[in-house]
Design an enzyme around this catalytic site. Structure first.
Site, PDB file in Angstrom:
ATOM      1  N   PHE A 129     114.847  22.118  19.703  1.00  0.00           N
ATOM      2  CA  PHE A 129     113.461  22.650  19.487  1.00  0.00           C
ATOM      3  C   PHE A 129     112.872  21.441  20.689  1.00  0.00           C
ATOM      4  O   PHE A 129     113.235  20.061  20.443  1.00  0.00           O
ATOM      5  CB  PHE A 129     112.243  22.306  18.273  1.00  0.00           C
ATOM      6  CG  PHE A 129     110.937  22.746  18.860  1.00  0.00           C
ATOM      7  CD1 PHE A 129     110.887  24.266  18.508  1.00  0.00           C
ATOM      8  CD2 PHE A 129     110.077  22.220  18.766  1.00  0.00           C
ATOM      9  CE1 PHE A 129     109.456  24.972  18.190  1.00  0.00           C
ATOM     10  CE2 PHE A 129     108.778  22.394  18.967  1.00  0.00           C
ATOM     11  CZ  PHE A 129     108.486  24.000  18.419  1.00  0.00           C
ATOM     12  N   ASP A 198     115.990  16.644  11.503  1.00  0.00           N
ATOM     13  CA  ASP A 198     114.663  17.828  11.981  1.00  0.00           C
ATOM     14  C   ASP A 198     115.059  18.718  10.640  1.00  0.00           C
ATOM     15  O   ASP A 198     115.830  19.584  11.326  1.00  0.00           O
ATOM     16  CB  ASP A 198     113.803  18.432  13.132  1.00  0.00           C
ATOM     17  CG  ASP A 198     112.574  18.595  13.515  1.00  0.00           C
ATOM     18  OD1 ASP A 198     113.236  19.354  12.221  1.00  0.00           O
ATOM     19  OD2 ASP A 198     112.212  18.930  14.321  1.00  0.00           O
ATOM     20  N   TYR A 223     103.744  23.230   8.009  1.00  0.00           N
ATOM     21  CA  TYR A 223     103.571  24.601   8.698  1.00  0.00           C
ATOM     22  C   TYR A 223     104.013  25.786   8.226  1.00  0.00           C
ATOM     23  O   TYR A 223     103.021  26.557   8.957  1.00  0.00           O
ATOM     24  CB  TYR A 223     102.288  24.469   9.556  1.00  0.00           C
ATOM     25  CG  TYR A 223     102.712  23.913  10.819  1.00  0.00           C
ATOM     26  CD1 TYR A 223     103.389  25.279  11.229  1.00  0.00           C
ATOM     27  CD2 TYR A 223     102.265  22.734  11.074  1.00  0.00           C
ATOM     28  CE1 TYR A 223     104.230  24.412  12.277  1.00  0.00           C
ATOM     29  CE2 TYR A 223     102.365  22.043  12.082  1.00  0.00           C
ATOM     30  CZ  TYR A 223     104.245  22.683  12.931  1.00  0.00           C
ATOM     31  OH  TYR A 223     104.338  22.252  14.158  1.00  0.00           O
ATOM     32  N   LYS A 224     105.517  25.933   8.847  1.00  0.00           N
ATOM     33  CA  LYS A 224     106.629  26.982   8.467  1.00  0.00           C
ATOM     34  C   LYS A 224     106.780  27.584   6.996  1.00  0.00           C
ATOM     35  O   LYS A 224     105.489  27.370   5.690  1.00  0.00           O
ATOM     36  CB  LYS A 224     107.710  26.357   9.046  1.00  0.00           C
ATOM     37  CG  LYS A 224     107.078  25.864  10.379  1.00  0.00           C
ATOM     38  CD  LYS A 224     108.331  25.742  11.667  1.00  0.00           C
ATOM     39  CE  LYS A 224     107.935  25.468  12.906  1.00  0.00           C
ATOM     40  NZ  LYS A 224     108.214  24.348  13.577  1.00  0.00           N
ATOM     41  N   ARG A 372     112.842  36.586  16.795  1.00  0.00           N
ATOM     42  CA  ARG A 372     112.789  36.410  15.823  1.00  0.00           C
ATOM     43  C   ARG A 372     112.619  36.733  14.052  1.00  0.00           C
ATOM     44  O   ARG A 372     110.825  36.871  14.229  1.00  0.00           O
ATOM     45  CB  ARG A 372     112.182  35.100  15.860  1.00  0.00           C
ATOM     46  CG  ARG A 372     113.282  33.895  16.226  1.00  0.00           C
ATOM     47  CD  ARG A 372     112.292  32.753  16.216  1.00  0.00           C
ATOM     48  NE  ARG A 372     110.970  32.676  16.049  1.00  0.00           N
ATOM     49  CZ  ARG A 372     110.653  31.256  15.748  1.00  0.00           C
ATOM     50  NH1 ARG A 372     110.949  29.913  15.805  1.00  0.00           N
ATOM     51  NH2 ARG A 372     109.338  30.665  15.329  1.00  0.00           N
TER      52      ARG A 372
HETATM   53  C1  LIG Z   1     108.225  23.604  14.441  1.00  0.00           C
HETATM   54  C2  LIG Z   1     108.739  22.767  15.003  1.00  0.00           C
HETATM   55  C3  LIG Z   1     108.363  20.985  15.486  1.00  0.00           C
HETATM   56  C4  LIG Z   1     107.171  21.236  15.541  1.00  0.00           C
HETATM   57  O1  LIG Z   1     106.504  20.461  15.970  1.00  0.00           O
HETATM   58  P1  LIG Z   1     104.913  19.750  15.550  1.00  0.00           P
HETATM   59  O2  LIG Z   1     104.824  18.044  16.551  1.00  0.00           O
HETATM   60  O3  LIG Z   1     104.218  20.194  14.655  1.00  0.00           O
HETATM   61  O4  LIG Z   1     104.066  20.827  17.019  1.00  0.00           O
HETATM   62  C5  LIG Z   1     109.509  20.203  16.038  1.00  0.00           C
HETATM   63  N1  LIG Z   1     110.466  20.039  15.954  1.00  0.00           N
HETATM   64  C6  LIG Z   1     111.283  21.428  15.368  1.00  0.00           C
HETATM   65  C7  LIG Z   1     112.460  21.409  15.069  1.00  0.00           C
HETATM   66  C8  LIG Z   1     110.453  22.476  14.927  1.00  0.00           C
HETATM   67  O5  LIG Z   1     110.827  23.578  14.599  1.00  0.00           O
END
Ligand SMILES: *Cc1c(COP(=O)(O)O)cnc(C)c1O
Length: 400
Positions: A129, A198, A223-224, A372
């Protein structure tokens, strides 16, 4: 019996046997098929009332007293302990606060410092990500390391005496591929380096086993699949064995051994709360705490079992309904390599997703050509899975 009738029957049977199905009532949902809980989880019914109470009573009437009387000050550790069993961690190792991005920074700089001198390379998931990659690059520059992007599967062969740490996404946000956390962590350790995972796309969807597999540090959002609400605070896991030496690059007053001593010099607190920085965002944090109550008595193993059944059934329905050759799955077939989403490549994917959303099936689009679909086992049912695939078939036939 037509193929549609057969799949509808199967969906009804699967829904009937689904032990987690009753949890759906705990969420605010409607007739829309919501397959985007891997981006923003649905609202648990208990949250609005709790947030109203926090605002009106705890803030409105108790005001400053709430930092102690309403347990605001200790919320980051308390909620961390609530997340802990969901990711296979014993209590006292997780602190909630800040965004995932910020926690990636703390974790990456933190592990480079823990790794000690002579190690100047950081391995990073090449498909990560983006935010993790951007922050790892900056952390590498700040710590005098080079950043080496690699496929997670290649990390065991590449990790060496110069490696300080590896930063890996447990589940790839695009493809839904689940990476081998136990194997990669063990290989990283064998070379004397540390592993940061992560968990954004795995926590709340499948067993993680942080303690069991000896993960060093981990981060994740809430939040996911954890349904904490838009922008709800993230978390940082620091394994107990590293806590005494963990040297946060963001040593804010909230992580001071004596925060109200107002001392000019910094002395870190013991334990996971060393990962705290500044004043916690109480409204989001307490909304998250309430949202986590839906997990009471829920087994993560049962969640995983249902997640795999949902994605299996979706792939089966897609194969039945979608015109041959119009989509191709980039999500692994093998259960051991699959997270809780299905990603389909498709020409004109952005338009196809708009059309799906217009017809009441919400997934999302990721550039350049990926549809997705996220499957949150706490509230997605099998009849919805059948409908999503059937509507996708209709859209693709209408498009071409
Ligand atoms: C959703 C996600 C993030 C989001 O990062 P924020 O700092 O909360 O915006 C980071 N890393 C991964 C792998 C994600 O899927």
């Amino acid at each position: 019996m037509s193929e549609t009738e057969a799949l509808l029957d199967r969906a009804a049977e699967l829904d009937k046997a689904d032990e987690l199905g009753k949890l759906r009532e705990q969420f605010v949902l409607d007739e829309v098929v919501y397959l985007d809980g891997n981006s923003l989880g649905a609202l648990p019914r208990a949250v609005p009332g709790r947030v109203a109470d926090v605002v009106q009573r705890e803030w409105g009437r108790l005001r400053i007293r709430s930092w102690t009387e309403s347990g605001w000050w200790t919320a980051p550790e308390r909620i961390g302990d609530r997340i802990a069993p969901l990711v296979g961690a014993a209590a006292g190792q997780i602190v909630v606060g800040d965004s995932t991005s910020v926690n990636v920074f703390k974790a990456v700089v933190g592990v480079v410092r823990l790794a000690g001198g002579g190690r100047d390379e950081i391995l990073v998931d090449e498909a990560t990500f983006p935010t993790d990659g951007y922050i790892a690059e900056s952390a590498a520059r700040m710590t005098g390391c080079t950043l080496r992007p690699l496929a997670p599967a290649d990390m065991p062969g590449a990790v060496g005496p110069r490696t300080a740490a590896a930063l890996v996404n447990h589940v790839d946000y695009r493809t839904g591929r689940l990476h081998d956390l136990p194997g990669i962590t063990a290989a990283v350790h064998e070379a004397g380096a540390l592993a940061v995972w992560d968990l954004c796309h795995s926590a709340g969807a499948l067993p993680v086993g942080l303690d069991e597999h000896g993960v060093d540090l981990a981060v994740g959002c809430t939040y996911k699949f954890l349904n904490g609400g838009p922008g709800s605070p993230a978390y940082l896991y620091v394994a107990e064995r590293h806590q005494a030496a963990f040297d946060s690059p963001l040593p804010g007053w909230n992580s001071h051994a004596e925060p109200f001593g107002m001392r000019p010099g910094y002395t870190p607190a013991d334990g996971a709360l060393r990962g705290r920085v500044g004043t916690p965002d109480i409204l989001s944090m307490l909304a998250l705490e309430e949202s986590l109550t839906v997990w009471d008595g829920v087994s993560v193993a049962a969640v995983r079992e249902k997640s795999l059944a949902l994605t299996d059934f979706f792939l089966e329905c897609v194969a039945a309904y979608v015109p041959a050759g119009s989509v191709s799955s980039i999500t692994p077939e093998v259960h051991a390599e699959r997270g809780s989403q299905v990603a389909l490549r498709c020409d004109g994917a952005a338009i196809v997703m708009d059309e799906l959303i217009a017809r009441g099936v919400v997934g999302d689009f990721r550039a350049p050509d990926v549809l997705r679909f996220g499957f949150t086992p706490l509230y997605v049912g099998f009849a919805e899975v059948e409908r999503a695939a059937r509507v996708l078939g209709e859209v693709l036939r209408a498009e071409r």
